[in-house]
Write a protein that holds these residues in place. Structure first.
Motif, PDB file in Angstrom:
ATOM      1  N   SER A   1       0.667  -1.158   0.027  1.00 28.75           N
ATOM      2  CA  SER A   1       0.012  -0.064  -0.062  1.00 28.75           C
ATOM      3  C   SER A   1       0.812   1.166  -0.062  1.00 28.75           C
ATOM      4  CB  SER A   1      -0.842   0.083   1.333  1.00 28.75           C
ATOM      5  OG  SER A   1      -0.119   0.400   2.383  1.00 28.75           O
ATOM      6  N   GLY A   2       0.161   2.311  -0.355  1.00 29.34           N
ATOM      7  CA  GLY A   2       1.037   3.634  -0.598  1.00 29.34           C
ATOM      8  C   GLY A   2       2.078   3.696  -1.566  1.00 29.34           C
ATOM      9  N   GLU A   3       3.005   4.569  -1.546  1.00 30.09           N
ATOM     10  CA  GLU A   3       4.121   4.728  -2.593  1.00 30.09           C
ATOM     11  C   GLU A   3       5.464   4.917  -2.058  1.00 30.09           C
ATOM     12  OE1 GLU A   3       2.953   7.259  -6.060  1.00 30.09           O
ATOM     13  OE2 GLU A   3       4.498   8.524  -5.057  1.00 30.09           O
ATOM     14  N   LEU A   4       6.331   4.160  -2.306  1.00 28.22           N
ATOM     15  CA  LEU A   4       7.778   3.887  -2.041  1.00 28.22           C
ATOM     16  C   LEU A   4       8.586   4.545  -3.131  1.00 28.22           C
ATOM     17  CD1 LEU A   4       9.808   2.127   0.239  1.00 28.22           C
ATOM     18  CD2 LEU A   4      10.310   0.863  -2.108  1.00 28.22           C
ATOM     19  N   HIS A   5       9.536   5.181  -2.549  1.00 31.62           N
ATOM     20  CA  HIS A   5      10.931   5.723  -3.468  1.00 31.62           C
ATOM     21  C   HIS A   5      12.002   4.971  -2.971  1.00 31.62           C
ATOM     22  CE1 HIS A   5       8.298   8.961  -5.362  1.00 31.62           C
ATOM     23  NE2 HIS A   5       7.711   8.893  -4.248  1.00 31.62           N
TER      24      HIS A   5
ATOM     25  N   GLY B   1      28.532   8.226  -2.870  1.00 36.90           N
ATOM     26  CA  GLY B   1      27.503   9.033  -2.314  1.00 36.90           C
ATOM     27  C   GLY B   1      26.476   9.568  -3.392  1.00 36.90           C
ATOM     28  N   ASN B   2      26.735   9.245  -4.674  1.00 38.65           N
ATOM     29  CA  ASN B   2      26.132   9.669  -5.889  1.00 38.65           C
ATOM     30  C   ASN B   2      24.734   8.801  -6.026  1.00 38.65           C
ATOM     31  OD1 ASN B   2      27.872  11.831  -6.607  1.00 38.65           O
ATOM     32  ND2 ASN B   2      29.112  10.209  -7.208  1.00 38.65           N
ATOM     33  N   ILE B   3      23.683   9.403  -6.219  1.00 40.97           N
ATOM     34  CA  ILE B   3      22.411   8.649  -6.711  1.00 40.97           C
ATOM     35  C   ILE B   3      22.681   8.070  -8.039  1.00 40.97           C
ATOM     36  CG2 ILE B   3      19.867   8.538  -6.825  1.00 40.97           C
ATOM     37  CD1 ILE B   3      19.883  11.170  -4.866  1.00 40.97           C
ATOM     38  N   THR B   4      22.393   6.830  -8.107  1.00 36.63           N
ATOM     39  CA  THR B   4      22.832   6.298  -9.517  1.00 36.63           C
ATOM     40  C   THR B   4      21.245   5.558 -10.164  1.00 36.63           C
ATOM     41  OG1 THR B   4      23.104   3.844  -8.370  1.00 36.63           O
ATOM     42  CG2 THR B   4      24.997   5.470  -8.890  1.00 36.63           C
ATOM     43  N   ARG B   5      20.424   5.457  -9.108  1.00 37.27           N
ATOM     44  CA  ARG B   5      19.201   5.038  -9.756  1.00 37.27           C
ATOM     45  C   ARG B   5      18.197   5.420  -8.613  1.00 37.27           C
ATOM     46  NH1 ARG B   5      17.403   0.321 -12.958  1.00 37.27           N
ATOM     47  NH2 ARG B   5      15.558   0.006 -12.325  1.00 37.27           N
ATOM     48  N   MET B   6      16.823   5.723  -9.342  1.00 32.97           N
ATOM     49  CA  MET B   6      15.655   6.144  -8.407  1.00 32.97           C
ATOM     50  C   MET B   6      14.487   5.198  -9.154  1.00 32.97           C
ATOM     51  SD  MET B   6      15.864   9.998  -7.767  1.00 32.97           S
ATOM     52  CE  MET B   6      16.062  10.437  -9.376  1.00 32.97           C
ATOM     53  N   ASP B   7      13.622   4.617  -8.272  1.00 34.16           N
ATOM     54  CA  ASP B   7      12.580   3.855  -8.577  1.00 34.16           C
ATOM     55  C   ASP B   7      11.282   4.365  -7.642  1.00 34.16           C
ATOM     56  OD1 ASP B   7      13.492   1.837 -10.767  1.00 34.16           O
ATOM     57  OD2 ASP B   7      14.908   1.601  -9.157  1.00 34.16           O
ATOM     58  N   LYS B   8      10.206   4.219  -8.129  1.00 37.30           N
ATOM     59  CA  LYS B   8       8.849   4.212  -7.279  1.00 37.30           C
ATOM     60  C   LYS B   8       8.151   2.926  -7.407  1.00 37.30           C
ATOM     61  CE  LYS B   8       6.598   7.980  -8.596  1.00 37.30           C
ATOM     62  NZ  LYS B   8       5.715   8.761  -9.262  1.00 37.30           N
ATOM     63  N   LEU B   9       7.829   2.535  -6.347  1.00 37.25           N
ATOM     64  CA  LEU B   9       6.598   1.348  -6.275  1.00 37.25           C
ATOM     65  C   LEU B   9       5.518   1.820  -5.780  1.00 37.25           C
ATOM     66  CD1 LEU B   9       9.642  -0.212  -5.875  1.00 37.25           C
ATOM     67  CD2 LEU B   9       8.068  -1.764  -4.540  1.00 37.25           C
TER      68      LEU B   9
END
Length: 161
Positions: free
Chosen positions: A66-70, A78-86
């Motif tokens: 339930s809800g929304e996860l990032h 420490g560099n962001i290499t990937r972002m996903d939304k569930l």
């Protein structure tokens, strides 16, 4: 291991408890740490919960409830290499072992299933992303940066430089 389940009433209680918990999250674990088979837990996370980026020591599957996860992945600098939304339209995520990772909820009452192979060794959760603030110090600027990054980007693969 006996078959286990969770009722709607238990889930509602987890939502309530996560809001009252100082860390704004709660976890329901379905087996003991020494179990060598599949380890399953239900994580309930509220929007103000900061989870310090840490190294995944085993492959992990995250499934939306339930809800929304990032989900954010980082290189060792420490560099962001990937972002996903569930969410209900994109309910599955695989996190490869040896990946620095954190999750953020921007909406209340997020619940997700975390699945990995056992046994669970709590000592493996001691490798955190260098220069990321620990949970009991002032992490507000870093957490704001992570949230702002999520707001400014769609779920996508970032190009490594």
């Amino acid at each position: 291991m006996n078959l286990k389940k969770i009722s709607k009433e238990e889930l509602l209680k987890l939502f309530k408890n996560s809001k009252e918990n100082p860390k704004k999250r709660i976890i329901k674990i379905f087996q003991d740490d020494l179990y060598k088979g599949v380890q399953v837990c239900l994580n309930v996370i509220q929007p103000d919960s900061y989870i310090r980026p840490h190294l995944r020591y085993k492959d992990q599957i995250i499934i939306h409830n339930s809800g929304e996860l990032h989900s954010l992945e980082f290189d060792d600098k420490g560099n962001i290499t990937r972002m996903d939304k569930l969410n209900k339209n994109s309910p599955f995520l695989f996190i490869q072992k040896n990946t620095f990772h954190t999750v953020i909820s921007l909406k209340k009452d997020l619940s997700v299933w975390f699945i990995t192979n056992g046994p669970h060794n709590k000592n493996n959760f001691s490798k955190y992303l260098k220069n990321s603030p620990i949970e009991n110090e002032d992490y507000s600027n870093y957490f704001k940066f992570l949230k702002r990054t999520l707001h400014n980007c769609d779920s996508r693969r970032l190009q490594k430089s």
